[in-house]
Structure formats: C-alpha cells, structure tokens
Design an enzyme around this catalytic site. Structure first.
Site, mmCIF file in Angstrom:
data_model
loop_
_atom_site.group_PDB
_atom_site.id
_atom_site.type_symbol
_atom_site.label_atom_id
_atom_site.label_comp_id
_atom_site.label_asym_id
_atom_site.label_seq_id
_atom_site.Cartn_x
_atom_site.Cartn_y
_atom_site.Cartn_z
ATOM 1 N N HIS A 39 0.833 -1.204 0.000
ATOM 2 C CA HIS A 39 0.000 0.000 0.000
ATOM 3 C C HIS A 39 0.862 1.247 0.000
ATOM 4 C CE1 HIS A 39 -2.332 -3.324 1.695
ATOM 5 N NE2 HIS A 39 -3.414 -2.718 1.274
ATOM 6 N N HIS A 79 -1.976 -1.031 7.194
ATOM 7 C CA HIS A 79 -1.582 -1.316 5.815
ATOM 8 C C HIS A 79 -0.512 -0.333 5.339
ATOM 9 C CE1 HIS A 79 -5.059 1.425 5.675
ATOM 10 N NE2 HIS A 79 -4.448 1.980 4.654
ATOM 11 N N PRO A 128 -6.165 -5.126 10.743
ATOM 12 C CA PRO A 128 -7.620 -5.156 10.800
ATOM 13 C C PRO A 128 -8.118 -3.796 11.303
ATOM 14 C CG PRO A 128 -6.681 -7.169 11.701
ATOM 15 C CD PRO A 128 -5.547 -6.204 11.519
ATOM 16 N N HIS A 273 -4.040 2.940 -3.523
ATOM 17 C CA HIS A 273 -4.245 2.444 -2.158
ATOM 18 C C HIS A 273 -3.554 1.114 -1.912
ATOM 19 C CE1 HIS A 273 -6.200 1.419 1.625
ATOM 20 N NE2 HIS A 273 -6.303 0.208 1.116
ATOM 21 N N GLU A 423 -18.499 -4.773 23.460
ATOM 22 C CA GLU A 423 -17.627 -5.935 23.556
ATOM 23 C C GLU A 423 -16.383 -5.806 22.687
ATOM 24 O OE1 GLU A 423 -20.851 -6.119 22.676
ATOM 25 O OE2 GLU A 423 -21.808 -6.898 24.493
ATOM 26 N N HIS A 472 -22.241 -17.551 31.436
ATOM 27 C CA HIS A 472 -23.451 -18.018 30.755
ATOM 28 C C HIS A 472 -23.016 -18.861 29.558
ATOM 29 C CE1 HIS A 472 -24.827 -14.877 33.371
ATOM 30 N NE2 HIS A 472 -26.080 -15.045 33.050
ATOM 31 N N HIS A 484 -29.196 -15.845 23.101
ATOM 32 C CA HIS A 484 -28.176 -15.686 24.139
ATOM 33 C C HIS A 484 -27.475 -16.994 24.495
ATOM 34 C CE1 HIS A 484 -29.992 -11.796 24.446
ATOM 35 N NE2 HIS A 484 -29.254 -11.445 25.464
#
Lengths: 674, 674
Positions: A39, A79, A128, A273, A423, A472, A484
């Site tokens: 890149h 990148h 990522p 890019h 999360e 859980h 869930h």
C-alpha cells in the site's frame, strides 16, 4: 499539566522535514514496488503528518525501545506499514535497510502489516481496521492508571502520550466507535490521533459510503477536535501542540490529505491504495520531487545524522528519567519494586497462594461465575497489575470492582473498567492494556465473544496474556433463549491458535483456570475462562491444578483400566453430570471412567504418554459430553453428546430434559453405545 | 412526500393511551413475575412511546400480518419482549393471552427475546444489542429499493415506514454505529427510531460508561434528531409526525424515560432492568396506578375493542392497497409478477440456466473469486431479488455493481450497496434485506467474517437465505500476512447451525456453490461461499452440482475400491493439490481416491449410504487437506494436513513451501501415513 505535556515541541526544520518526507515516500514506493505488493498511497499521504509528529513531538529513544515511559505510536492504519518501517529505520531502530528491501518476504522483519514483538519499535499489531485505534485507547487508559497509582509528588515516573494515525477505514469500524465513545467518556487527555482524511477507500471516494461529519461525531463523544491541512507541517504541529494541552479530552486531528501525494497520475485516487504504483509512476514521482531514480531505497546521507541529532535530547530525557526513577526507588522502594515487577510480569507469590487458600466446601452448589467473582476480588488484592472490566454485565459475569475500584475521571487509580455494552471495543482496549504491561481481564456472556472476535484473535496473534471471562457458557443459562445461548462458541474459541480455552467443572477447577491463565505470559497467549450461570456441585474429586488440561476425575474403585466399559469425557457443567451418570452406570455393571478435560490446549501440550494414560488408546468406547456443538469432539471421543442446533427459551429444568443433559439420558446413551 | 408519510396521525385519545399503557405495564410485570425471569423495566418505561406509535402511526393489519406494504416495527431492545408480546396480543395478532402467561417457557410463542417466524407479528429476531437496529436499516433500504424499482406513476405499491425502539445498549454497540452512519449517508427518510433514553444499564447509571451526546452524534451521521419527554405522548406524537415528514434523513427521537416507570421503589433503577420486580413491588405499582391486583394479566374489557376500532381504518387501507395492487397488475403485469415472485422467493428458471451456461475452459487458471464475479454479474441480470455489496472490497471479493447499479440517494433503484468498511453493520443490514423478501449477498475477506459474526449468527438463527461471500480464503492470500490470513475461520463457520459453508475447488464448483445457495430458502438458512484470491485450475473432473456436499473427484482408472491405498479429502484450493498429488502417487504404486468436499453440511444431510459410497468405512487411511486449521477434520479423516498456527507475510510461492502445501509435501505425507 504533566511534564511531558509541557515539553515544548522541537523546532520545525523545513529542510529536514522535506527531506524526511521525500525519503519516506521514496522508501514506501520502492518497498512496495520491490515486493510487488502493498500500500504505497497511505505512507505517501501521511508522511507529512508523521514527520511532524516524529521530529517534533514523539518522545522515544531508539536505543532503548522498551523504555517504559516512552510515548507510544500506534499505526492503526497498519496497511501503511512502510511508513512505520521507514520511520523506525531512519531513526535508528534495529531495523536495517536490508529488511526494508525484504518487505513482505518470508521471515523478514517487515511483514505486510506491523507485528509487535516481531519488529522492534512496533507497539501494536495492526491491520484489521479499527483494532489499532482501540488498542491505543487501552494504552492511554493504562498510562493513566499507572500514573495515578505510582506517581508521587515530585516523581512523575509514568507520564507519556499515546499518538496514533488512523484512516477513514478505522473510523468506519464499529470497534473504533465503541472505543472512541469510551475514551471521550473517560476523558483521556493523553491520547492524540491524527486522522488521515484522504477521502479515498479501496472502492473509491469516501463519497460512496462515508459522508458523516467525523469531527462533529468525535466532538459528540467528548473529544477535542481540530481540522487542518495534513500536508502543512506547521498547521499539523500547531494542532498537535494544542492537542497535548488538552488534559481532559482525547484529541482527533483531522488532517486533510491527498493519498499518494506527489504521484503525478495516481495521487488522490484509489489506484494508489493497495497496489504498487508501477515503475513509470514511481519514476515520474521521483522526478517530480527531484529525487534520484537510483539507487532505489535511497536515503540522503545527511538525513540519519540529522534525525539522530533530534533524538539526542530525547535520550537525555530518557537518561534523566532513569535517574529520576532511581530517586523514586529510594523514596518509594515498595512502589518501585511493584512497578518493576509489573514491567517484567513477575507475579507476587501471594496471588497464587491467596487463590489456593479460597474455600468452596465440597458438596455445596456454586456457580463457577460466582467462584470467579471470589477469585477476581481476591486477585485484585494481591496482583497490582490486574485490571479489567465487563461489557455491562459485571455481576452476571462474576467480575466486579470489589478491591479494584472503578476507574473514572475522578478516580483514575481505579482498575475496574465500566466498558458499557461495547464488547469489541473492550477486546481492543484489553490488547492495549496488556501491551502496557498490565494483566487485563475482560468479561461478557460467552455468546458475545462473537462480537469481539476480531480483537480476541489479535490478542492471540500478539500472544498477550489476557483473560477473557465468558459467563453463561451454555444453553443452560435458561430463559434468555437462543439469541443468548452459545452452541458453537466454545468449540469455535478452541480453533484460535495460542488461545487456551478453559471450561472448569466446578469452583475448584475455576481456581485452576485462573492459576493456569496467570501462568501464561506475554509470548504465550490469552486464556478464555468459560463459567456457568447455574450452580454446580463442588466435587471432592476435582482438582485445582488443571495445568495438564485433562485428568481422570473418577472411576469405580477396584476396576482396572482393562475392565472399563468406556470413558466419559466432559467439560464444565457436564463433568458433574458425567460423574453422576458413571456412578449410576457402575451399578448397572458398566464401569466408566470419567475424564474432566477443562483445557484441550493444555492437554495437547502434554506428551503422548500422559495423554494415553488419561485416554488409553485401547478404550475406544468414549463419549464426550458438552453442552455445546459436538463438532470437533471426534478428536477425543468416537461418540458425542450435546446440542448441535440452537437452544430454546425455557427454565433450566425444562432445558436439561429437552436437550438430554440428564443422568437418565446419559445413562441411556451409554447403554446404547456400540 | 409519499402517501404513507402524508397520512395524518390518528387522533391522540388520552383515555385510550392511558389504558393501553397501564395494561402493558401490568402484563409486563405479571409476565416477568410469573416466569420469574425477564426484563420488566424496559416495557414499563417505553409503554408510552410504544402506545403513541402503535395507536397513532403504525400502519398494519393484524389479520394480514404478512401484508407486504405494512409498516415494520423493530424492537431492537429485544429484552423488552413483553412490550411487543403485549402489543401484538392486544391488537389482535394470533398470540393468545395464554401464551403471554407462558412467557419464557419451552415451546411457548413468547420466548425471552422475540423470534421472527416463531411469533406472528415479530419482524426481526432481536436481543443481541445493536443487531436489531442494523436490521431496521436493512428493512428501510429494502423498502427504498423496492419502491424505486416497482412503483410507477399513480401506483405507490411499496410505500411504508420502518419504526423501531432502541436502547442505550443498542447505541453503544459498534454494529449500530456502523449501520447508523450508513443510514445517514444514504438518507433513509422512512426510518424512524425511538431511543429509550432511560439513563440506566445493567451495571447502573449510564454515567458509568455512556455520557456521549447521542443526538449530536446522530446529527453528525446526517440524521434528523429530536429530544422529547418519553412519557409525554403528545410530544412523542409530534416528534413522530415531524420525523415522518423528513423524506431525506432517517430520524432518531431521543425519548427521555424512566425505566420501570410507575414502580414506587424500583423505577429509575437498574434493579428493574433484568429481574422480576417482586410481588410486593408489583402490588405497589398496581396500586399506585389504580390497577386491579387480581386477576394477574388483567386486560380491561373495553381495551381490545377500542384498539380494534383503531385498526379498522388500517384494514381499509390494506384492502385499498389490494385493489391498488390489482390495478397495478393490470397496467404493469410483468412488474407485478416479478414482485409476487419476489415476495414468495420464486426464482426465475433463467437465473439457474444462465449460471449453468457460464464457461470456464478446463485447464485455464481462474481464481474462484473471479468466477464469483462472473456469477454475481450474471445473476444480477436474471434475479431481480438479488441485492448486496461488499465492505469496501468489491473488486477483491468478486462482487461488483455490474448489472446491479450502485444504490445511492440519487439512484435508489440501485441494488449494489457500498457498505464502507463496516462488516458488522453489513451483516445486520443483510438480515433486514432478507427479512424484506430480497436475496442479499454480502462480502468481505474471510478473516473479517470474525468482525460480523454476531450478525452472521443471527442470519443462521433466523434461517435467512443470505449469501455471505468470503474471499481471500486461506494463508495463500500471501503478503498481507497473519492479520489477514484466516486459519480458524472456515472451520469456525462450519460450527454455526444451519449455515452452509461452501469452499469450491474451482470455477465449476463455484457455480455449484451459488446454485446451492440459491436452492436454500427462508427457513433453511444462509450460505457462506469461500473463494480464493489466487488462480486455480479449472478441472475436468469437478462438478457444477455440489448439492450432495462431497463426491469422488478422481481415482486411478482400473482401480477398485478395495485396491485403494487411501483417500485424500480436500476442499477449495487444496482439491487441485490433492489431485496432483494423487496422480503422482499412482505412479509410486499408491493409488489414492480424491474426494472433493465443498460443503460438509450438505454431505451430512445425505444418507449414510451415499456417505459410505464416497468414504467407504473400510478405507481408514484418509488424509484431509485444507489450508486452515486441522481441528474438526477428525470427523472425516484420521489424518490431517494443514496449518494450525498463524500464517506469515510472504509471496504465495514461499508460503506453499513453508506450510507444506506442495505436491511434494503431500506425496511425502501420504507415504508416511501409517
């Protein structure tokens, strides 16, 4: 204002700036061209802002890359790795030019995306999008916690900034939104992001999909925001200085840039890019910026010396810090010892001992999440590096702020983080905390491990010793129903390299799970601990040492291995079920061994001898019992018992019957095994 | 402005409003209390806004719950399910009171969180926060696409709103941020969310973690925002009317509410969020609102009739729509036929035929993503229900806007969605598109399936026929390195119930993958298609019908099954590798069968007879070859070949050698098999 914040910026040297920018552009173009992959546009477009940051603001010492009080630099837009590799090489980090020439080659120090603990000077593994941004937030939280806990009047031992460069893509990702909202809430004044606002994504212009008002969004999060011409180093410098002066708010400096700036035909286009510019464009760009065409990877001979001259006062700062730390150690020896232990991840023996001293009376019923709650609050007393939180499920997950103190603007020494319902942001922040020598845990329902899997995987790739607490842990959570109830999650976590997944059978094994997690260090990897909502009997035959991953929990007395009818292999809540079934089966003349297998990965790491001892190859009549998908269990047991379809909303009593997780059902199943 | 938007709100009837609100509160308290589990606070706090929306704005016909032009109502905060169940029952949907009394019981129509296709009137399965919000965005995009494509002057066949209720938790989640940013970009004027701004989360006050300025954030996304007292039905009604008048922007109405409003001691506290109020508090609440204590689940006798009277004009609207649709069908028979086919998911035979007519010459090298690109653009021509996009990787994934047209404000008829770098939002939006009778695909790199796993799992739980395209399906993507190289992802997807994972061996099997995906309908589930970055030989022995999941690709001529040395079982790019190895091995006197197994789930659905035909039980010397984790493969092959650790950044030639994915390495491995 902190001493670091009060440091005046180094002078802007236009000639040096220009030379550095051109050199970065040249290296980026040549590196990508030689690799024929990569890149080029991002390093070329951000060279100006990066040069301004590195030559005037960033405090670091390339000769001591692990100096604890260095500023951190996070290239969230990973990148653009050639930008970072160029900066590291030019500033004297141990990254020779020959490695830049081996960009993206096997075993080189210059992989496609930056990897921490692989290339010196790289602080976070990025690529990522959004995950680096969140890790930066974690680094800034860590700095604030450590500063609040360890600094003393006259002793600013922990006092540094976290700078980063992020891209449009980073800011489109939900994980960055979550982390940014929390950073604004917490008022992380030492976090400064340069936003490479280049209006280009892989698919084309940001007009295609990203027209929101980013500065207004960040202002709504409570950030200080500024917008500047990203190719004007003076403007970028002024914005950086203003951002550093913001002690109560993180800063986002939107830098309007041109991707691949300087490339005659490809600048400002998505063509630059993710692909080499091509020899003709490289040549034209070099010509346009008055740069030698040969040699490639050209570095002006005067540049390294000029940059080294800029580093020298920073080395003086670092040496001064060493002296200051020595003085601190004299005045506050216990704190200094604690800090040193933290930096080297040495855990006080008291932590381990305190866990082993916990009592859960045999025969009582204790949900493993409740056992976990006791463990976490005990550890909080004895393990200064412990820090963590839950995504708005503290009580449910069994991780509360007891003995940790809730972290907030008002109490920056608090080690418990109220993450909110975020999360993925939480997982990314954990990575940053761990990269700053802390021992983080995070927590949510097992089902929502799905929501943080991107960051979780990076914790495994970076081999960070994070504890991911997932409560859980099966359909037996009951009435919340299939949205869930995890089915595939436990097995799916087992597939991630270097992540150890522990599903303890009872309170004793839960202690073992934490001991195992604490035994893992940076370079090993994270540990996921899966705990139940429902109570489980504390067994008299379970162990607190689960470090071998699996063991013979029980088998009928006076029965030799060759007399066994078979083996039940179970984990978590199904271990006591297997035990009860086996105890019933022995009266039916079917003597079964019960193996508790809380951690596949630890068991796999044992020699085959131990494995054969626990699971003798001759005994092929084996049934796995786990309240989750049976897929994958063929590895250890020819027969499997568990739900392969989604769960159902019902009380636990109805669920165990419906899904065959009763003693009757297991006994029946064993009787029918071929 | 559309006809639906121009409909005047029904009158505000204060007495009816109060009666409905009290009834909802009573039902919610009693339902949760009887189940001894659930979330009373949210339904009680949102009863006012929901009552205003349902009695005055929502256009629907309980007697025809699948009327295509109904307004959609999305309860994104799915934990407040008793609100929805109460509204559905009271408005005459087929949800008897006895089912509300069986809240959260096995096989009841009232599971803990609402489930579409399980309870009539539920539009989306919700519960995992943020996912419902994103699905609502998908519903609104679908409405706009269908309206643009099928409405004709004088014939507004598709013209309805998407309303939703979302919570603090929804708006903290990254998936909602991603979807909201895109919704603002697209200017979805028919999307209206009521935000239950109750300042309470499970852990306590939103002051703990969520202090951003939500309306300002949404304004930055390009939304119309308003803030009102959520317990003032007139104010909520005015805000809804204003929101409907916004034709160019989605709307967020922040409704300041008190959770569990009316409960004397628990209102405004997190204690009312996720647990029954308790008999004493229920009694006190009922007394305070002048409500009979007995019977529980009390419904004032006059209420259903009053609500039915409000529904009657909506039924007239619906009947009028039927007449209008008939007139439309007369004037535009082809369009009407297409719409009807779309609503019933009938696919034109031409779509299938066009795929089978595609040519990929045997022996040429074609990346399966490139084959996918041809397939998608071909399908786009023949399948009007096809809609989809990529998370900023259109070219890379092999899904472009060719023949679909890019969807935008200016071209609302476009069926290609530029999602930006928003994988999770994309997955959630796909769910909404599929719930609106479209046939969506979405696309990203396989590694980033991790980023959208929450939404992906819901596509499986709702059994929606979505195609998830994942390119760059192994370490062989090359230089981008371990952050981008999937290891565990393919196997991990296989663990999700009702998701079919297809990893085609070449261009032929890629056609088969799409044919298989199209054969799956609502009620079956989604399909993930994993395609390569690199070119793969088009084999002369591969099949275009992969519906049985696995087949014998090749074995040496004149060799009977009993003469086979063993079986190589491979998927995707490793099929041609296995073939080449087998062809070499035959000359070494080791005749091997090669089985291509593109889809485990389809193979598992076959009878054992076919399975034994492909994998004869007597042949136990089996080696699986897949460029991903070997975990899980024990199910089909006693021996496994593949990388169990993270990848590395390098050119593909170096990677295949390093990871043993060469003919030499496979041949050697087979020779050493016991």
């Amino acid at each position: 204002m902190s001493a670091r914040a009060a440091l005046p910026p180094r002078d802007h040297d236009p000639a040096l700036h220009t030379l550095l920018v051109k050199t970065i552009k040249g290296l980026a173009m040549d590196g990508v061209q030689k690799a024929n992959s990569g890149h080029p546009g991002m390093p070329m477009g951000t060279a100006d802002m990066a040069a301004a940051l590195w030559t005037r603001f960033l405090v670091h010492d390339p000769s001591q890359p692990h100096w604890p009080d260095r500023d951190r630099f996070v290239l969230s837009a990973g990148h653009g790795s050639m930008l970072l590799y160029s900066l590291l090489h030019l500033h004297g980090y141990e990254l020779p030019l020959s490695e830049l020439q081996r960009f993206r080659q096997l075993h080189s120090l210059t992989p496609g995306h930056p990897e921490v603990d692989h290339t010196v000077g790289v602080e976070v593994t990025t690529g990522p999008l959004g995950t680096g941004f969140a890790a930066g937030v974690g680094l800034a939280i860590a700095e604030r916690i450590l500063a609040a806990r360890y600094n003393r009047p006259g002793h600013a031992i922990v006092d540094h900034f976290v700078y980063g460069i992020c891209s449009d893509g980073d800011l489109m990702e939900g994980i960055a939104s979550e982390a940014a909202s929390l950073a604004g809430h917490l008022g992380l004044g030492k976090l400064v992001y340069l936003y490479d606002d280049n209006h280009i994504t892989i698919d084309g212009s940001t007009e295609l999909a990203f027209t929101e008002d980013v500065p207004a969004r960040f202002a709504a999060y409570g950030w200080h925001v500024a917008s500047v011409d990203g190719h004007d180093p003076i403007a970028v410098g002024e914005a950086l200085a203003a951002a550093r002066a913001q002690t109560e708010r993180p800063s986002l400096i939107a830098c309007r840039t041109t991707i691949a700036q300087g490339a005659p035909t490809k600048a400002g286009t998505s063509a630059s890019h993710g692909a080499p510019l091509g020899p003709a464009e490289v040549e034209a760009t070099k010509k346009a910026m008055d740069w030698p065409l040969e040699p490639t990877f050209y570095i002006p001979p005067e540049l390294p010396a000029q940059l080294a001259a800029r580093i020298r006062p920073l080395q003086v700062l670092r040496e001064d810090w060493e002296r200051r730390f020595a003085a601190y150690a004299t005045e506050h020896p216990e704190l200094a010892t604690e800090l040193r232990a933290l930096w080297s991840d040495e855990q006080p023996a008291a932590a381990r001992e305190a866990l082993l001293a916990l009592e859960f009376p045999t025969g009582t019923s204790v949900a493993t999440r409740k056992a976990g709650a006791k463990i976490v609050s005990t550890l909080a007393k004895h393990l200064p590096s412990l820090v963590g939180g839950s995504a708005d499920l503290a009580e449910s997950n069994g991780v509360s702020h007891e003995n940790l103190g809730a972290h907030s603007r008002r109490d920056p020494a608090g080690r418990y983080l109220h993450y909110g319902v975020r999360e993925h942001g939480m997982g990314g922040i954990s990575n940053g905390l761990a990269l700053h020598s802390l021992r983080p845990f995070d927590a949510t329902f097992l089902i929502f491990s799905d929501f943080m899997r991107g960051a979780l995987r990076l914790s495994a790739l970076m081999r960070l010793p994070i504890v991911h607490v997932y409560s859980h842990d099966s359909i037996l959570l009951g009435e919340d129903g299939p949205t869930h109830q995890p089915i595939e999650q436990c097995m799916s976590l087992r597939l991630i390299p270097h992540l150890h997944v522990v599903r303890p059978a009872d309170a004793n094994e839960t202690i073992g799970a934490w001991l195992h997690a604490l035994s893992r260090r940076r370079g090993d990897g994270p540990t996921a601990i899966l705990v139940t909502r429902q109570g489980l009997p504390v067994l008299d035959c379970s162990r607190r040492d689960i470090s071998r991953g699996a063991y013979v929990l029980w088998q009928p007395e006076d029965i030799t291995t060759s007399e066994l009818h078979g083996i039940l292999v179970a984990t978590g809540s199904e271990v006591s079920l297997a035990l009860a079934a086996a105890q019933r089966l022995v009266t039916a003349g079917l003597p079964m061994r019960v193996v508790s297998m809380p951690c596949w990965e630890a068991f796999e790491a044992q020699g085959v001898e131990y494995q054969n001892e626990v699971l003798p190859p001759a005994i092929t009549r084996r049934l796995s019992i786990e309240a989750g998908t049976t897929r994958g269990w063929a590895r250890w047991a020819a027969h499997q018992h568990g739900p392969d379809d989604f769960g159902a909303s019902a009380p636990i009593e109805a669920l165990v019957k419906h899904f065959g997780l009763t003693v009757d059902a297991v006994v029946e199943r064993v009787k029918q095994l071929p």
